[in-house]
Each structure stands twice: as C-alpha cells, then as structure tokens.
Design a protein around this motif. Structure first.
Motif, PDB file in Angstrom:
ATOM      1  N   ALA A  25     -20.664  34.230 -15.652  1.00 20.62           N
ATOM      2  CA  ALA A  25     -21.625  34.262 -14.555  1.00 20.62           C
ATOM      3  C   ALA A  25     -21.637  32.936 -13.814  1.00 20.62           C
ATOM      4  N   THR A  26     -21.570  31.839 -14.555  1.00 20.28           N
ATOM      5  CA  THR A  26     -21.556  30.525 -13.923  1.00 20.28           C
ATOM      6  C   THR A  26     -20.252  30.289 -13.172  1.00 20.28           C
ATOM      7  N   SER A  27     -19.142  30.733 -13.735  1.00 23.22           N
ATOM      8  CA  SER A  27     -17.861  30.547 -13.043  1.00 23.22           C
ATOM      9  C   SER A  27     -17.817  31.340 -11.745  1.00 23.22           C
ATOM     10  N   ARG A  28     -18.455  32.511 -11.731  1.00 20.49           N
ATOM     11  CA  ARG A  28     -18.506  33.290 -10.488  1.00 20.49           C
ATOM     12  C   ARG A  28     -19.335  32.573  -9.436  1.00 20.49           C
ATOM     13  N   LEU A  29     -20.403  31.898  -9.867  1.00 15.88           N
ATOM     14  CA  LEU A  29     -21.206  31.114  -8.929  1.00 15.88           C
ATOM     15  C   LEU A  29     -20.413  29.928  -8.393  1.00 15.88           C
ATOM     16  N   VAL A  30     -19.706  29.230  -9.267  1.00 18.06           N
ATOM     17  CA  VAL A  30     -18.895  28.080  -8.849  1.00 18.06           C
ATOM     18  C   VAL A  30     -17.866  28.505  -7.811  1.00 18.06           C
ATOM     19  N   GLU A  31     -17.211  29.632  -8.059  1.00 16.73           N
ATOM     20  CA  GLU A  31     -16.203  30.135  -7.117  1.00 16.73           C
ATOM     21  C   GLU A  31     -16.835  30.494  -5.772  1.00 16.73           C
ATOM     22  N   ALA A  32     -17.991  31.156  -5.813  1.00 12.19           N
ATOM     23  CA  ALA A  32     -18.653  31.551  -4.572  1.00 12.19           C
ATOM     24  C   ALA A  32     -19.123  30.333  -3.799  1.00 12.19           C
ATOM     25  N   ALA A  33     -19.663  29.337  -4.497  1.00 18.71           N
ATOM     26  CA  ALA A  33     -20.144  28.130  -3.830  1.00 18.71           C
ATOM     27  C   ALA A  33     -19.004  27.342  -3.219  1.00 18.71           C
ATOM     28  N   ALA A  34     -17.847  27.361  -3.870  1.00 16.40           N
ATOM     29  CA  ALA A  34     -16.687  26.645  -3.332  1.00 16.40           C
ATOM     30  C   ALA A  34     -16.286  27.209  -1.965  1.00 16.40           C
ATOM     31  N   LYS A  35     -16.446  28.502  -1.800  1.00 16.14           N
ATOM     32  CA  LYS A  35     -16.101  29.130  -0.526  1.00 16.14           C
ATOM     33  C   LYS A  35     -17.051  28.714   0.592  1.00 16.14           C
ATOM     34  N   THR A  36     -18.298  28.400   0.234  1.00 13.56           N
ATOM     35  CA  THR A  36     -19.280  28.007   1.244  1.00 13.56           C
ATOM     36  C   THR A  36     -19.326  26.495   1.444  1.00 13.56           C
ATOM     37  N   GLY A  37     -18.703  25.761   0.522  1.00  8.92           N
ATOM     38  CA  GLY A  37     -18.724  24.305   0.616  1.00  8.92           C
ATOM     39  C   GLY A  37     -20.062  23.700   0.235  1.00  8.92           C
ATOM     40  N   ARG A  38     -20.890  24.456  -0.473  1.00 11.19           N
ATOM     41  CA  ARG A  38     -22.208  23.982  -0.875  1.00 11.19           C
ATOM     42  C   ARG A  38     -22.234  23.675  -2.375  1.00 11.19           C
ATOM     43  N   ASP A  39     -23.105  22.768  -2.768  1.00  6.85           N
ATOM     44  CA  ASP A  39     -23.285  22.417  -4.172  1.00  6.85           C
ATOM     45  C   ASP A  39     -24.452  23.226  -4.726  1.00  6.85           C
ATOM     46  N   VAL A  40     -24.137  24.289  -5.440  1.00  6.04           N
ATOM     47  CA  VAL A  40     -25.165  25.172  -6.009  1.00  6.04           C
ATOM     48  C   VAL A  40     -25.027  25.141  -7.526  1.00  6.04           C
ATOM     49  N   GLY A  41     -26.052  24.654  -8.198  1.00  9.30           N
ATOM     50  CA  GLY A  41     -25.990  24.533  -9.646  1.00  9.30           C
ATOM     51  C   GLY A  41     -26.471  25.777 -10.350  1.00  9.30           C
ATOM     52  N   SER A  42     -25.967  25.994 -11.548  1.00 10.40           N
ATOM     53  CA  SER A  42     -26.397  27.112 -12.373  1.00 10.40           C
ATOM     54  C   SER A  42     -27.418  26.624 -13.389  1.00 10.40           C
ATOM     55  N   TYR A  43     -28.578  27.290 -13.431  1.00 13.99           N
ATOM     56  CA  TYR A  43     -29.595  27.061 -14.452  1.00 13.99           C
ATOM     57  C   TYR A  43     -29.595  28.304 -15.343  1.00 13.99           C
ATOM     58  N   VAL A  44     -29.334  28.131 -16.621  1.00 15.05           N
ATOM     59  CA  VAL A  44     -29.199  29.285 -17.511  1.00 15.05           C
ATOM     60  C   VAL A  44     -30.459  29.441 -18.355  1.00 15.05           C
ATOM     61  N   ALA A  50     -24.679  23.167 -22.369  1.00 18.90           N
ATOM     62  CA  ALA A  50     -24.510  22.108 -21.371  1.00 18.90           C
ATOM     63  C   ALA A  50     -23.045  21.856 -21.049  1.00 18.90           C
ATOM     64  N   GLY A  51     -22.150  22.187 -21.985  1.00 18.23           N
ATOM     65  CA  GLY A  51     -20.727  21.950 -21.768  1.00 18.23           C
ATOM     66  C   GLY A  51     -20.027  23.007 -20.949  1.00 18.23           C
ATOM     67  N   VAL A  52     -20.710  24.096 -20.617  1.00 16.07           N
ATOM     68  CA  VAL A  52     -20.089  25.148 -19.796  1.00 16.07           C
ATOM     69  C   VAL A  52     -19.972  24.650 -18.357  1.00 16.07           C
ATOM     70  N   PRO A  53     -18.780  24.637 -17.782  1.00 17.96           N
ATOM     71  CA  PRO A  53     -18.595  24.128 -16.420  1.00 17.96           C
ATOM     72  C   PRO A  53     -19.516  24.817 -15.416  1.00 17.96           C
ATOM     73  N   GLY A  54     -20.134  24.009 -14.559  1.00 12.26           N
ATOM     74  CA  GLY A  54     -21.023  24.530 -13.530  1.00 12.26           C
ATOM     75  C   GLY A  54     -22.479  24.577 -13.939  1.00 12.26           C
ATOM     76  N   THR A  55     -22.770  24.331 -15.231  1.00 10.90           N
ATOM     77  CA  THR A  55     -24.150  24.373 -15.709  1.00 10.90           C
ATOM     78  C   THR A  55     -24.848  23.055 -15.402  1.00 10.90           C
ATOM     79  N   LYS A  56     -25.919  23.131 -14.631  1.00 13.49           N
ATOM     80  CA  LYS A  56     -26.685  21.926 -14.290  1.00 13.49           C
ATOM     81  C   LYS A  56     -28.035  21.863 -15.004  1.00 13.49           C
ATOM     82  N   GLY A  57     -28.457  22.985 -15.552  1.00 13.73           N
ATOM     83  CA  GLY A  57     -29.753  22.978 -16.222  1.00 13.73           C
ATOM     84  C   GLY A  57     -29.909  24.160 -17.157  1.00 13.73           C
ATOM     85  N   ILE A  58     -30.900  24.047 -18.023  1.00 18.33           N
ATOM     86  CA  ILE A  58     -31.236  25.104 -18.973  1.00 18.33           C
ATOM     87  C   ILE A  58     -32.730  25.357 -18.869  1.00 18.33           C
ATOM     88  N   MET A  59     -33.102  26.610 -18.662  1.00 23.73           N
ATOM     89  CA  MET A  59     -34.511  26.985 -18.623  1.00 23.73           C
ATOM     90  C   MET A  59     -34.851  27.707 -19.926  1.00 23.73           C
TER      91      MET A  59
END
Length: 359
Positions: free
Chosen positions: A223-242, A322-331
């Motif tokens: 799920a986080t990798s899909r967000l990273v890929e989508a954000a790369a297309k928009t050029g925006r920095d969008v973090g994943s909070y899991v 925390a080690g999963v790429p694209g993860t910026k926070g944990i809720m």
C-alpha cells in the motif's frame, strides 16, 4: 534507521476499536480524550487524530453507538495542548467545504500551525441515509471526484481568501474567508483503493495506510509503495502514516492472553452489521477500506494490523514498520488508551531505534 512520527487515533467512540464485550468498556468524553492527548504530548507523540462516526454497529457492546463530534472535540483539545498536531475528520457529505475551511481557520487560531483535516468520503451509507444525506450507492463510484472538488474549494479559500470554483458538485460565487490560517492547514486522507491513493497523491500531505495481519509489521508495504509511485507521478511529497493496534504487556504470553480474551467476547451482532455495510460498495477494489473490513481474520478490531507482545517485542516490530520505504509515521490505537499510552511512553518508545532523536 530513519525516524518516524508517532500518533494516536483517539477514542472518540465508545470502546475504541475492539468490537467485543470482553475488551475494556468505556464511553467517549472530553475528559478521557484530554487525558489521552495530554499524556501523548508529554511522551513526545507527534499527532492525534479523531475519526467521525455518525452511526454505530449496535450489538451487545453497542459498538460506536456513542460518539463525539470531531471538529469540536479537537478545538477543545487544541486549547489544552501546546505542541502536538491535531487532526479532525470531515465527513464531507455533511459539512460544506467553505464551512469546514472556516472551522479549520478558527482552530488554527487556537493552535497555530498544529491543525489539519482528515478527509472522510464515507463507506457506511447508514450514517448518512438516517438524516437524508446519502446521495445513493452510485456515490461510491464518484466519491473521490466529490472529495477533489471539496478540497480544492478549501485550498482556494485558505490561499486567496476567496473562491469562485465551479465544478460538478460545488459552485462558489465570490465566497469569502477571513482571517486565513497563518501557517496553512494540512490535509490527510485514508484512501486504500487505486482511486483513493490517486486522490491522496494529488491533494493530501499524508495518507493513512492500514496495517495488515497479526504481528506482521511489514505486510502493508504494498500500500505504501503504491502511494510512493503515485506521488512520484505528481511530483509531490506525500508521506504514508500506517495504522496499527498495540496490545502489550510484560510478556508475549500475557499480551496474547488479552487478545484471546477479546476475541472470545467478539460481538457477533455488531460484526454482522459492519459486514453488511461494507459489502454495499460493489465498486470497491481489493485494496479498499470496505474490502478490508469484510475480512474475517481480525474482525474483532476492524481488521486493522495488530501488534501483540511484550514491550520489547512491540518496539522491535514498530522499528520494522518504520523501515518500510515511504513510511513517515505510525498511528496507534490501544486496547486501553490511558494505560496503553503510558506503557508506550515508558516502556516501548525508549526501546525504539526509530524514535531516537525524536523525543
């Protein structure tokens, strides 16, 4: 190891996130949530988020039949905190975007730079049909188009103080907002479907992912990798909070005993209601929130990822998250919030490599 933000998904509804008669039973209140958030702030938590839930699941546990309102609760919490970031949830079918924007500006004046909005498109139709606000099940197919216009109106008002937006769902005519928030208002989303992640990549600052499984801290990585890929297309920095539930104790065995007890008291009637509501979105893809809610394995806590173990085991698993790429926070949610936040702050966080330097 990269550091991560830690947040708490506060208990705005009764009994938190356990659909059980043998889990801790409590009613929501300002006093309870104040204590939770003030404890979290004292232990260096970075944010607190409250959901919005307008109808519960019933059953013996009366699950989520008792709920506070998100914006007014967070406004009150803003006045009794000083550092922690606060996110309220907007059920966008119930609250016009210009009003939500003004409410956010008001809370920003209480807690400058600390407030944000979580966009809730809605998956439980009964919440809205009970007050004549459900547009029909076809809404499932266009809800993110609706959310896109909703957020654009708010962003226009916060940036320019005026909106003349003309869309399919919202039409503004010299709509004014003043004062404006001084430091902006963050937008968070919780889209799990392909369309939901696309929306988050274009309009959100963060997107919540659902942890997956029991003691499988990295299983949500796709799920986080899909967000990273989508954000790369928009050029925006969008973090994943899991999102994860933590059930901790002195030993792994003691924590597992709690989990066993909670499952033994699973509220079958409330669970059946949840499944019936989540199945109404016939357009939901396999990654959607609705699809996740219908899974049987962890239904007692809405199938959210669950970490069960000793304080040492929990710290180790959270570092894996925390080690999963694209993860910026944990809720985090807890079985007992006051005890859970206290134990996390005292016994888990000091063992986490990913929190070193953050607190």
């Amino acid at each position: 190891m990269s550091s991560v933000d830690i947040g708490v998904f506060i208990p705005i509804g009764n009994n938190g996130w356990l659909i059980s008669t043998t889990s801790p039973q409590y009613m929501p209140s300002f006093e309870l949530n104040k204590q939770v958030v003030q404890k979290a702030e004292a232990y260096g938590f970075d944010f607190a988020l409250s959901m919005i839930k307008l109808r519960g699941f019933g059953g013996k546990s009366e699950f989520w039949d008792h709920n506070l309102e998100s914006f007014t609760l967070m406004s009150a919490l803003a006045a009794v905190t000083s550092k922690i970031k606060l996110f309220a949830s907007s059920a966008i079918l119930t609250l016009p975007p210009a009003i939500a924007a003004r409410m956010a500006t008001t809370i920003d004046s209480v807690a400058p730079g600390r407030f944000g909005i979580n966009i809730v498109t809605g998956w439980q139709s009964a919440e809205y049909s009970q007050m004549g606000l459900w547009p029909g099940d076809e809404y499932f197919g266009y809800r993110y188009d609706y959310a896109t216009e909703y957020v654009q109106v708010m962003k226009d008002l916060w940036k320019d103080g005026v909106s003349n937006f003309k869309g399919k769902h919202f039409q503004m005519e010299d709509c004014k907002l003043s004062p404006r928030p001084k430091d902006g208002v963050k937008i968070v989303a919780a889209g799990q479907s392909g369309r939901g992640i696309e929306f988050a990549s274009q309009y959100a600052n963060f997107n919540f992912a659902l942890g997956a499984g029991i003691n499988t801290p990295t299983a949500y990585g796709q799920a986080t990798s899909r967000l990273v890929e989508a954000a790369a297309k928009t050029g925006r920095d969008v973090g994943s909070y899991v999102l994860f539930m933590v059930i901790a104790d002195e030993t792994d065995e003691a924590a597992q005993a709690k989990w066993k007890l909670y499952n033994e008291g699973a509220d079958a009637e409330a669970l059946a209601w949840m499944k019936s509501q989540s199945s109404k979105d016939t357009k939901a893809d396999v990654h959607s929130t609705a699809a996740s809610l219908g899974l049987p394995e962890g239904a007692v806590n809405l199938n959210m990822g669950t970490l069960i173990g000793s304080y040492q085991s929990i710290a180790k698993m959270l570092d894996e998250v925390a080690g999963v790429p694209g993860t910026k926070g944990i809720m985090l949610t807890f079985d007992d919030f006051l005890e859970g936040v206290e134990a996390f702050g005292q016994k888990v966080q000091p063992l986490m490599k990913s929190r070193q330097g953050k607190v």
